[in-house]
Write an enzyme that holds these catalytic residues in place. Structure first.
Site, PDB file in Angstrom:
ATOM      1  N   LYS A   1       3.106  32.620 -23.189  1.00  0.00           N
ATOM      2  CA  LYS A   1       3.219  33.247 -21.866  1.00  0.00           C
ATOM      3  C   LYS A   1       3.879  34.622 -21.976  1.00  0.00           C
ATOM      4  O   LYS A   1       3.412  35.586 -21.345  1.00  0.00           O
ATOM      5  CB  LYS A   1       4.041  32.349 -20.917  1.00  0.00           C
ATOM      6  CG  LYS A   1       4.146  32.851 -19.480  1.00  0.00           C
ATOM      7  CD  LYS A   1       2.865  32.648 -18.705  1.00  0.00           C
ATOM      8  CE  LYS A   1       2.764  33.449 -17.415  1.00  0.00           C
ATOM      9  NZ  LYS A   1       3.629  32.968 -16.350  1.00  0.00           N
TER      10      LYS A   1
ATOM     11  N   LYS B   1      11.768  41.102 -17.725  1.00  0.00           N
ATOM     12  CA  LYS B   1      12.372  39.960 -18.437  1.00  0.00           C
ATOM     13  C   LYS B   1      11.422  39.421 -19.499  1.00  0.00           C
ATOM     14  O   LYS B   1      11.804  39.196 -20.650  1.00  0.00           O
ATOM     15  CB  LYS B   1      12.711  38.855 -17.428  1.00  0.00           C
ATOM     16  CG  LYS B   1      13.275  37.585 -18.040  1.00  0.00           C
ATOM     17  CD  LYS B   1      13.040  36.363 -17.152  1.00  0.00           C
ATOM     18  CE  LYS B   1      11.552  35.969 -17.119  1.00  0.00           C
ATOM     19  NZ  LYS B   1      11.222  34.685 -16.510  1.00  0.00           N
TER      20      LYS B   1
END
Lengths: 290, 290, 290, 290
Positions: free
Chosen positions: C166, C235
């Site tokens: 991911k 992030k």
């Protein structure tokens, strides 16, 4: 033997450089787009303010202009004496130097690309560095005239080599500036005392011209005095990129730095010193380098 | 008043550093993983080769080891005297320094991260630079011991600050190395005389520690003597990246340089000097920097 | 056989995902930090709003939270049934997944890191992609529960592998976003019709998920709807950098993109969509991508 | 109404493209530097192998050559019919297109820069994409001839715009290739199953033309068939850089990618497919993408 010397372009550098010539040569002609400045120079230093055609008749003609474009404009207007030498101190384009040298060679005139470093203080004290490209014998003939204004004077290669060295010098300085901005922003984010850190780095392997001069005097002081304009640095980094492209080389760090200087210039106010490029990093990090 | 000083880790730096201590302090203990080296040091300089526990009883204990990991290993094996000061000259990890300082504080012992620069010649002449992180009073107490080996000794911030400055110094040096490799490859591709160009740049704004030292002495000479190993530089650039990540900063030029140093290290032979990183560029350009 | 399923975290994704579970399983528990949302979900979809301990007793427990930190917080508060499986759909940290899996293994509970892609529309239509890391048999046991919400469900490796895929997916998307911003800014500067150019590129080798979706729908439209927040992309790019650092790899383009996303995030307003990162380029070029 | 069409340059693309023309036009002339190929084409598809002057007399003349340089060479040798249209399908230089259009305008001939995408399979099936720069009415006149070979045919701007879109398309593809190489190297270093990861990413936001085609078919398969040569990609990325330089833009990710493609090309064997650029990363990481 050089009898007459001319100086074309009396900007911050040229004005100070030409001031040394009357100490060594009998006939020193000066010319400037705004002739008032030439007259002032003549009054102050004993040079002769003349028209462009007269200046072009000197044995050695110096030019010091914003870009190679202005040099081309002047060259297209003048007739030169056979055997004379044109010494261009502009921070110019290597490709232009090759064309200019070829163009003048057809008139039996030599062209030397001879950019200088040392800033206005070096011009004032006649301690400039000349990095010269062109013909060896022309270099030797023009040497006494350059020695009147400089200290370290080197023939670095054929036509264009002088401009190439100047462009790479400025490009490397730009890389060092980015490295310093990134490094010291990081240190400040971690609570390090920047002045003490700078003292250590300047005594260590990570030092550079930027950490020794620009960082303490212009950036940490928050003064950013206009000594070398950011758009001119952006121009010079572009010349370096063109040299890399032409030779089909890979220069990733230089390439990235050129992008950053271009971005910093796009965001900067007019008449910003090159050292204000650090404000790009300051805007990202919310950290002020002081 | 410092009565006893210990030095742990007698590598190329430590061996030379510890040699100065007996001139200033009565009891100087040395310890090395291979104790033969400690005995040789004692015979040569009048230090005392002792076991680790004895060394750990000194007033001031210096350590100079490959990485923070080795320091952790030693710290976990020893009991220290209350009020003593551990001065770690390793090029270590700032985050480790914070933990080490906290761990020793529980034993009423101070920890200073105090990496040095100046290479073996600086160690030999006691002219090293110490960049120190930690407590101000501990710094002042340990200062005389550092002065026995160094010249410029600066407290740059709290725990970890010394390691941070060293990592950023080495990172900036790595950037300057890439800039020099890219710049001089470009100049050579354009037929410029590299030695003359270097002379000009070293008298101009584009100079750096790299252009003044590594380039002429190690690279143009094609000698690449092992003075600072490339894997250690790769390690230090990684520490710099971690500092940037931790503070959520943007440092594109440093980030790119770290990738290049990592790639150069992956391709290099074991025991390569950091200056061999230029061979990455030489392989791309088919140009040799000489 | 799965008898009971719990869903912890009813945000924009979780709320829609959990809605499919009652069609396939008898006991479906939902829990949310703000329990009103859980009650609303129960009323709307026939799930059961329960306290955290009750939810933790399900055979399969899904979590979908902002970061791995929140997952750690929840895990530290609950007792789980032996043999149960925790499926974490958070876009989390690979290193955390390894620790979480180890921590739960001591209680004979399996942990799968199973982040999803497909956005809210995929959650609504049960067409999400699950990229799963962890134990093969746990994957097979939990598969029917994931199939209730997803279409493509892949075991990509051991613990942490799902989070890694991911993070790399989002990092690659960020690179494609920068490429698109740079490419289309350049085309506009040269007077090219952007919509026609986009149609050509989307039929050619230069297309990407970004050129097919974000560019026409969010950027050229100047709508920038908040679908995936820029700080979350920042992030995720940081997680990618940590993976690269940990493996000591060189990934210069990813590294540079991370710096740019970080800078874009620093300059953006709160609650900005990731697609607003193009405004960094627009500020440099004075060109609007529309 | 178009009566006659010519096709100049019967390479892998041109040979297949010209094959469709006799279905729609009575007189179709073909010319190739090696005329045997033209004769073979005439025999196979019912075109007419003619000399260059004859080909130049067609209503619409297509050219499909390696670079703009070869187009310049041909243009300097021929006389064209007033009102005819030259459609250049070369992946050429935008600046050259402007000069070529101006040169032909003096002869009352239109020039369209009309590079194509879709590879040999698109040429074979007449499903190419044409990205066209130039005059609107010339575009409309030449449209039926382009429709014989293509599917999506777009006028993207004035002269040079077609070449610009092609160069940026290829540049973006190069960025996506680097992103894929870096991302999947990282995943493999962390033990992730690359095929399963690819399936997930191709169903997610991180997909690109590269992850959908080049990665599975050419790279993971380790086949690297020569479909588009790496030196041509390097050339096209250089054109993109020139567009950026000319407009004084900042495009850091594109700039870095160009350096990497250049380096990959310098290290590659002759006749390498563009997809072999990933081997640059494989040499750094000691990881094979399969």
């Amino acid at each position: 033997m050089i009898q007459s010397v001319a100086f074309i372009g009396l900007g911050a550098m040229g004005y100070r450089m030409a001031a040394h010539l009357p100490k060594h040569f009998n006939d020193v002609y000066v010319w400037n787009r705004n002739q008032d400045k030439a007259k002032q120079h003549a009054a102050e230093y004993g040079t002769q303010a003349v028209d462009l055609q007269k200046a072009a008749q000197a044995d050695v003609i110096f030019s010091c202009l914003p870009t190679s474009q202005e040099v081309d404009d002047i060259l297209s207007q003048v007739y030169l004496k056979k055997g004379s030498i044109w010494v261009d101190c502009t921070s110019g384009v290597p490709e232009s130097a090759k064309k200019q040298a070829q163009y003048l060679a057809e008139q039996d005139v030599y062209f030397l690309d001879a950019p200088v470093s040392g800033q206005t203080v070096g011009a004032e004290n006649a301690t400039l560095t000349f990095m010269v490209g062109g013909d060896q014998s022309a270099f030797e003939q023009a040497l006494p005239a350059m020695q009147a204004m400089g200290k370290l004077i080197k023939l670095v290669g054929g036509s264009g080599a002088g401009f190439a060295v100047k462009a790479i010098n400025n490009m490397m300085m730009a890389v060092h500036l980015c490295a310093a901005a990134e490094g010291f922003t990081t240190l400040k984010a971690h609570g390090v005392n920047l002045n003490e850190a700078l003292a250590c780095i300047n005594a260590s392997s990570g030092k550079s011209g930027v950490t020794e001069t620009a960082l303490p005097q212009r950036i940490f002081s928050r003064e950013f005095p206009l000594t070398f304009a950011l758009p001119l640095l952006a121009k010079d980094t572009g010349i370096a990129i063109d040299l890399i492209r032409e030779a089909k080389l890979s220069a990733p760090v230089i390439g990235l730095t050129q992008s950053l200087i271009q971005a910093a210039d796009a965001l900067a106010k007019p008449d910003s010193d090159f050292s204000t490029a650090v404000k790009l990093y300051e805007s990202w990090s919310k950290i002020t380098l002081e």
